[in-house]
Write a protein that holds these residues in place. Structure first.
Motif, PDB file in Angstrom:
ATOM      1  N   TYR A   1      -3.418   4.271 -17.890  1.00 49.78           N
ATOM      2  CA  TYR A   1      -3.048   2.926 -17.434  1.00 49.78           C
ATOM      3  C   TYR A   1      -4.272   2.023 -17.376  1.00 49.78           C
ATOM      4  O   TYR A   1      -5.381   2.456 -17.022  1.00 49.78           O
ATOM      5  N   ILE A   2      -4.048   0.746 -17.734  1.00 51.15           N
ATOM      6  CA  ILE A   2      -5.016  -0.310 -17.481  1.00 51.15           C
ATOM      7  C   ILE A   2      -4.425  -1.194 -16.396  1.00 51.15           C
ATOM      8  O   ILE A   2      -3.262  -1.622 -16.488  1.00 51.15           O
TER       9      ILE A   2
ATOM     10  N   THR B   1      -1.291   8.943  -7.387  1.00 49.26           N
ATOM     11  CA  THR B   1      -2.574   8.354  -6.992  1.00 49.26           C
ATOM     12  C   THR B   1      -2.759   6.923  -7.513  1.00 49.26           C
ATOM     13  O   THR B   1      -3.753   6.269  -7.166  1.00 49.26           O
ATOM     14  N   LEU B   2      -1.843   6.444  -8.351  1.00 48.75           N
ATOM     15  CA  LEU B   2      -2.045   5.143  -8.984  1.00 48.75           C
ATOM     16  C   LEU B   2      -2.181   4.027  -7.958  1.00 48.75           C
ATOM     17  O   LEU B   2      -3.108   3.210  -8.015  1.00 48.75           O
TER      18      LEU B   2
ATOM     19  N   ARG C   1       0.810  -1.213   0.000  1.00 48.97           N
ATOM     20  CA  ARG C   1       0.000   0.000   0.000  1.00 48.97           C
ATOM     21  C   ARG C   1       0.850   1.273   0.000  1.00 48.97           C
ATOM     22  O   ARG C   1       0.432   2.305  -0.525  1.00 48.97           O
ATOM     23  N   ASP C   2       2.039   1.197   0.578  1.00 45.69           N
ATOM     24  CA  ASP C   2       2.892   2.387   0.645  1.00 45.69           C
ATOM     25  C   ASP C   2       3.956   2.389  -0.448  1.00 45.69           C
ATOM     26  O   ASP C   2       4.916   3.159  -0.385  1.00 45.69           O
ATOM     27  N   ALA C   3       3.811   1.538  -1.468  1.00 47.35           N
ATOM     28  CA  ALA C   3       4.811   1.454  -2.538  1.00 47.35           C
ATOM     29  C   ALA C   3       4.724   2.665  -3.458  1.00 47.35           C
ATOM     30  O   ALA C   3       3.703   3.361  -3.533  1.00 47.35           O
ATOM     31  N   THR C   4       5.801   2.915  -4.172  1.00 46.77           N
ATOM     32  CA  THR C   4       5.854   3.954  -5.191  1.00 46.77           C
ATOM     33  C   THR C   4       6.294   3.312  -6.497  1.00 46.77           C
ATOM     34  O   THR C   4       7.317   2.627  -6.545  1.00 46.77           O
ATOM     35  N   LEU C   5       5.527   3.516  -7.545  1.00 51.13           N
ATOM     36  CA  LEU C   5       5.875   2.990  -8.857  1.00 51.13           C
ATOM     37  C   LEU C   5       6.459   4.130  -9.684  1.00 51.13           C
ATOM     38  O   LEU C   5       5.759   5.099 -10.007  1.00 51.13           O
TER      39      LEU C   5
END
Length: 629
Positions: free
Chosen positions: A559-560, A535-536, A525-529
């Motif tokens: 994005y899908i 908001t993704l 939940r706290d990941a960053t892409l």
């Protein structure tokens, strides 16, 4: 003014310490105990508030206010004024803490909590701030700290007694509080949940017509509907007169004799004798030193091991740089007889026979006058320029006091006149002087009709300014903004089209996006892409298991996302177990804090409290502020 990949990965030796640290600790203790020296209120002003029979004194409030001022100042990187503290509500927070403490002391008296002298003495003896150089309680240090703080031993010990009573009362009130297991488990599952997803970007290549161009009607409509996007900021039209040392240094003649004098004054910087970097280990007698040397030379022992066997560290034996003039002749002869790093000695020292380990030999150095002349010219020139500016300051002040305008001031002095339309919130400052914090602070506070005053710049320069006009925000005509409006229209339109195309592709069983997909396993939940909107991830965790959704990106991609699996954590093992323990502790502390805060407020309301606003105003005014209510 001065991933697209799997889950992103969550990356000179000191000199021996002296006993000065002890006195630093005592100094900090003095601040903690009080003694800020607020006085001058008159004999009639002694308290600022009371709870029941407990009074909060003038000194207690002043000390607490200044302590909060210093604490918050460290966070902001500068000391806050009393006015700034008032604006942030910090003065009221200080008063609330003092009232709460007094209420607890009042309650401790009511329920008969009594703290014995033995417990007070134990608490004081165990305070490391009162420890002596050799360890243990230092009676003289204790008396010294209290004296510097302006406290008697009796007053401080009574303060300790009250502190212990409050602690016992708090422990009794919140000792049985704990977070409900259902609450902890639910929150932990939320925090520790991960998801497996498939992420597919949708790009311009997926748009049927590729990039599009707007018509004139498109631009006009977009301009009319989005005026706020193109509004210029409020500007402050300012006239200023200023001078800085580097602006007049070229006209400064630097005397050669003065340069030579500066060089000679700093000769120790430019001329260094031969030096060695060495460590010293002393022994009880010569025989012991010679035995240690023999062990080193035979390879049976190392210098480091000898140091460690003595219970010392290399910091303890480090001597830093040593020149021949720094030590006795016998020591110097031994050290500088070495042609390469190694062991010197044994040699007699003030501590007895010693071995020296020389780690480096530094040859003598000399920087000639000619080598540093240019830098000295620049430095001396700037210093002379500063003194020249300072010498003319009184005359400039007198001119302004006599009614001279900035234009007249610039015409008759070394100051240069300039104007700027300054945006207080912008990065492009529009003038060299606007790079100075001092100028920006005065420019921001200036009001129409203010008389210019001479102010100092950080480099020794001077300036004065006049606010000529405040230019309100405006929206330039479309003809002046056509390129900017077209770029904004294109970005917004293309972003919308990409999102719409992503939604269509997500709903289709046959159409395939041009870009490849990427599987992400165990997304937290706290990941960053990297490269994706902030908001993704939150939108991924808001979606249900098994769905395929479209998520807006920017004007280059949407994005899908397919939610392939929702991984519910096992709260009894691994990372989830650690998270649960942390959640349980945090939740328990929060509940206990809320319970105790409510208890304290009830005590305060029951006992009754008063705050003398006049006294508060007097203290804040003396400390540099005006009471803000």
């Amino acid at each position: 003014m001065k991933s697209g990949g799997s889950r992103m990965a969550e990356t000179k030796r000191r000199k021996k310490k002296s006993n000065m640290a002890v006195w630093v600790v005592l100094g900090l203790l003095i601040l903690a105990l009080g003694g800020f020296g607020v006085g001058g209120f008159g004999s009639s002003l002694s308290t600022v508030a009371s709870v029941g029979d407990r009074d909060i004194t003038v000194q207690e409030y002043a000390d607490a206010l200044q302590a909060e001022q210093a604490r918050v100042g460290q966070q902001f990187g500068q000391r806050l004024t009393i006015q700034q503290m008032q604006a942030l509500g910090l003065d009221r927070r200080v008063m609330e803490r003092l009232l709460a403490g007094a209420a607890l002391e009042e309650e401790a008296d009511r329920v008969g909590l009594s703290i014995g002298d033995g417990e007070v003495a134990r608490r004081i003896r165990e305070n490391p701030a009162f420890g002596g150089i050799a360890g243990g309680f230092d009676r003289e240090g204790y008396a010294f700290a209290l004296d510097r703080a302006g406290l008697s031993e009796r007053a401080y010990e009574e303060q300790i007694r009250n502190d212990i009573a409050r602690e016992l009362l708090q422990a009794a009130v919140v000792g049985g509080t704990e977070a409900p297991a259902t609450y902890v488990d639910t929150l932990t599952r939320y925090v520790a949940e991960t998801r497996d997803v498939t992420l597919t970007p949708v790009t311009v290549a997926d748009l049927a017509g590729g990039q599009i161009a707007p018509t004139e009607d498109d631009l006009q409509t977009f301009y009319d509907e989005n005026q706020a996007l193109f509004e210029t900021p409020e500007l402050r039209a300012i006239t200023y007169a200023w001078v800085a040392p580097d602006r007049i240094v070229d006209g400064i003649e630097v005397d050669e004799v003065q340069l030579r004098e500066v060089y000679e004054d700093r000769i120790d910087q430019y001329r260094q004798p031969a030096r060695v970097l060495a460590e010293r280990l002393a022994f009880a007698d010569t025989a012991a030193a010679e035995a240690a040397l023999a062990a080193i030379e035979s390879g049976e022992m190392t210098f480091d091991a000898l140091v460690e066997d003595r219970g010392l560290t290399l910091d303890d034996v480090d001597q830093g740089e040593i020149a021949q003039s720094d030590v006795d002749a016998d020591v110097a002869d031994a050290l500088f007889a070495l042609e390469e790093p190694g062991i010197a000695g044994p040699v007699e020292t003030s501590l007895g026979p010693a071995l020296f380990r020389v780690n480096a030999i530094l040859n003598p150095t000399e920087i000639t006058f000619e080598e540093v002349r240019d830098s000295l010219v620049a430095e001396v020139g700037l210093d002379t320029a500063r003194r020249s500016i300072d010498a003319d300051r009184e005359m400039m002040d007198d001119m302004l006091a006599g009614g001279a305008t900035l234009e007249e001031l610039a015409a008759d002095t070394m100051l240069t006149l300039g104007t700027v339309r300054w945006d207080a919130g912008g990065d492009d400052q529009g003038a060299d002087i606007a790079a100075y914090d001092e100028f920006r602070a005065v420019a921001r506070a200036a009001q129409s009709g203010d008389f210019p005053e001479l102010e100092t710049l950080s480099d020794g320069g001077l300036f004065a300014l006049r606010l000529d006009e405040i230019v309100p925000p405006t929206v330039p005509p479309l003809s002046q903004l056509r390129g900017e409006v077209e770029a904004a229209w294109r970005a917004q339109t293309q972003s919308r089209q990409l999102t719409e195309r992503a939604a269509a592709l997500a709903a289709s069983d046959t159409d395939v996006p041009a870009a490849p997909s990427e599987e992400i396993i165990g997304l937290a939940r706290d990941a960053t892409l990297e490269g994706t909107p902030r908001t993704l991830v939150s939108e991924i965790f808001a979606a249900e298991d098994g769905v395929r959704i479209a998520i807006e990106g920017d004007d280059q991609r949407a994005y899908i996302v397919s939610i392939d699996a929702v991984n519910v954590p096992d709260l009894t093992a691994g990372e989830a177990e650690d998270i649960r323990a942390a959640v349980e502790q945090q939740a328990g502390q929060t509940i206990a804090s809320d319970v105790f805060e409510g208890y304290g407020q009830a005590i305060q309301d029951s006992a009754g409290f008063t705050v003398d606003q006049q006294s508060v105003q007097a203290i804040q005014a003396q400390l540099g502020g005006t009471y803000g209510g």
